[in-house]
Enzyme design. Structure first.
Site, PDB file in Angstrom:
ATOM      1  N   ARG A  88      79.997  65.174  10.798  1.00  0.00           N
ATOM      2  CA  ARG A  88      80.028  65.049  12.261  1.00  0.00           C
ATOM      3  C   ARG A  88      78.637  65.286  12.853  1.00  0.00           C
ATOM      4  O   ARG A  88      78.263  64.644  13.835  1.00  0.00           O
ATOM      5  CB  ARG A  88      81.059  66.008  12.859  1.00  0.00           C
ATOM      6  CG  ARG A  88      81.331  65.703  14.329  1.00  0.00           C
ATOM      7  CD  ARG A  88      82.507  66.456  14.868  1.00  0.00           C
ATOM      8  NE  ARG A  88      82.275  67.891  14.857  1.00  0.00           N
ATOM      9  CZ  ARG A  88      83.217  68.795  15.132  1.00  0.00           C
ATOM     10  NH1 ARG A  88      84.434  68.405  15.432  1.00  0.00           N
ATOM     11  NH2 ARG A  88      82.942  70.084  15.101  1.00  0.00           N
TER      12      ARG A  88
ATOM     13  N   GLU B  56      90.518  66.320  26.913  1.00  0.00           N
ATOM     14  CA  GLU B  56      90.473  67.598  26.203  1.00  0.00           C
ATOM     15  C   GLU B  56      89.910  68.650  27.136  1.00  0.00           C
ATOM     16  O   GLU B  56      89.621  68.364  28.286  1.00  0.00           O
ATOM     17  CB  GLU B  56      89.606  67.487  24.941  1.00  0.00           C
ATOM     18  CG  GLU B  56      88.159  67.107  25.188  1.00  0.00           C
ATOM     19  CD  GLU B  56      87.303  67.151  23.923  1.00  0.00           C
ATOM     20  OE1 GLU B  56      87.667  67.826  22.954  1.00  0.00           O
ATOM     21  OE2 GLU B  56      86.240  66.515  23.940  1.00  0.00           O
TER      22      GLU B  56
ATOM     23  N   LYS C 231      78.847  66.024  19.288  1.00  0.00           N
ATOM     24  CA  LYS C 231      78.701  67.424  19.679  1.00  0.00           C
ATOM     25  C   LYS C 231      77.247  67.699  20.064  1.00  0.00           C
ATOM     26  O   LYS C 231      76.471  68.216  19.257  1.00  0.00           O
ATOM     27  CB  LYS C 231      79.148  68.299  18.503  1.00  0.00           C
ATOM     28  CG  LYS C 231      79.596  69.676  18.899  1.00  0.00           C
ATOM     29  CD  LYS C 231      80.437  70.304  17.804  1.00  0.00           C
ATOM     30  CE  LYS C 231      80.656  71.781  18.017  1.00  0.00           C
ATOM     31  NZ  LYS C 231      81.465  72.085  19.209  1.00  0.00           N
TER      32      LYS C 231
END
Ligand code: PLP
Ligand code: COI
Length: 339
Positions: free
Chosen positions: A80, A219, A183
């Protein structure tokens, strides 16, 4: 070292002994370096400072029932971080070096891994930043990877307890085709103001809707969402949520429990149909949601009572924790044991 009260830890920073660093210079990554300094020095025109070339990860190490230290889904976090780098044009840190750096930093800070009985864990925070100087908007040619660790307790106060969240349509966390799936620091900067307002009103977090139509559930600022209806585990499919490794694991565990897993768009109007709702993530683990208030319509959606988590949230939480703490077999090879 002062005695640490392991079971009273919050989700905060505590200094540990070492961090591990690696520099990208002259077109290549160097060797892993061990540091005892908590500081980084860099050029004042570094791209991370001006143009947000910054990505981070979050994973955890657990002291198991057998005394062994396990790191959860190390490879997934490594991959990720690479997709974050791709999105903002940073040099990717190789997966094998990521794994080596994390094993090294955990090993060197072993004494900070909370004991099994405490229910706490060691949070691992890898960071990758553009350190090369640029004034025009363009990617840096130098980068720094650094990883530190710190012992932590629950992210949302109270551990495995319910939390309340709020929908506020005047704030977006990210753009519809933007950076929500990776992220990077900018997403979190964008969530600070709305997060503070939510905290002041007594909520644990904002529940963001999709930025385009304000119709679908995305989210919250630091965790994915899932919903339970009968034997179904449902979680939003969206171009603007982070692919949570915890959520991916819970989908698998739910399937193993014989549940149907749905990854699909979920509207706010559907909320009353769900029996349980939870937030999930490395820091949040599973945080069952007691109530979601819609600040714009005045509606409230209630999923639990008196702070008591629903039974499916409890079952999933127990199954996940059992793997992380070595109490249940790790059928999928999710954990890496630190020798
Ligand atoms: N969503 C956001 C925005 C996050 O910051 C996090 C935390 O990493 C998550 C979801 C949960 O992801 P994971 O389960 O991989 O920690
Ligand atoms: C995590 O769950 O690891 C996170 O990164 C969430 C938050 C602390 C940003």
């Amino acid at each position: 070292m002062d005695k640490i009260n392991w079971s009273e830890l919050s989700f905060g920073y505590m200094p540990t002994d070492y961090n591990v660093r690696c520099y990208f210079r002259n077109g290549k990554w160097g060797e892993l370096e061990v540091s005892t300094s908590e500081n980084i020095t860099m050029h004042m025109a570094a791209t991370c400072l001006h143009y947000g070339q910054e990505a981070f990860e979050g994973l955890k190490a657990f002291k198991g029932v057998d005394g062994k230290i396990r790191i959860f889904r190390l490879d997934e976090n490594a991959k990720r971080m690479q997709s974050s780098c791709e999105m903002i044009m940073m040099e990717k840190f190789p997966v094998d070096m990521f794994e080596e750096a994390i094993l090294k930093v955990v090993k060197m800070n072993k004494r900070f891994v909370p004991p099994y009985e405490s229910g706490a864990s060691l949070y691992i925070r890898p960071l990758l930043i553009g350190t090369g100087a640029k004034v025009g908007v363009s990617p840096a040619d130098e980068y720094l990877f650094v990883v530190f660790v710190t012992p932590v307790g629950p992210y949302f106060k109270g551990g495995f307890q319910t939390a309340n969240m709020v929908i506020m349509r005047e704030f977006d966390r990210c753009a519809p085709q933007g950076t929500g799936t990776v992220k990077i620091g900018g997403n979190y900067a964008a969530s600070l103001k709305s997060g503070e307002i939510a905290h002041q009103k007594g909520y644990s977090s904002v529940l963001y809707l999709d930025s385009k139509e304000k119709k679908y559930i995305d989210e919250c600022g630091a965790a994915n969402f899932f919903m339970i209806k009968g034997n179904t585990y449902a979680t939003p499919r969206s171009n603007s949520v982070l692919p949570s490794i915890t959520n991916k694991s819970l989908c698998q565990l739910a399937e193993d429990m014989g549940m149907t897993v749905e990854r699909r768009k979920i509207t706010v109007e559907e909320l009353p149909e769900f029996e349980e709702v939870g937030a999930c993530g490395t820091a949040a683990v599973i945080t069952p949601i007691e109530r979601i208030d819609d600040a714009d319509t005045g509606k409230s959606y209630v999923f639990a009572k008196d702070g008591v988590p629903g039974k499916v949230c409890r079952k999933l939480y127990d199954a996940l924790r059992a793997i992380q703490y070595g109490e249940a077999p790790d059928h999928y090879g999710w954990t890496t044991i630190v020798e």
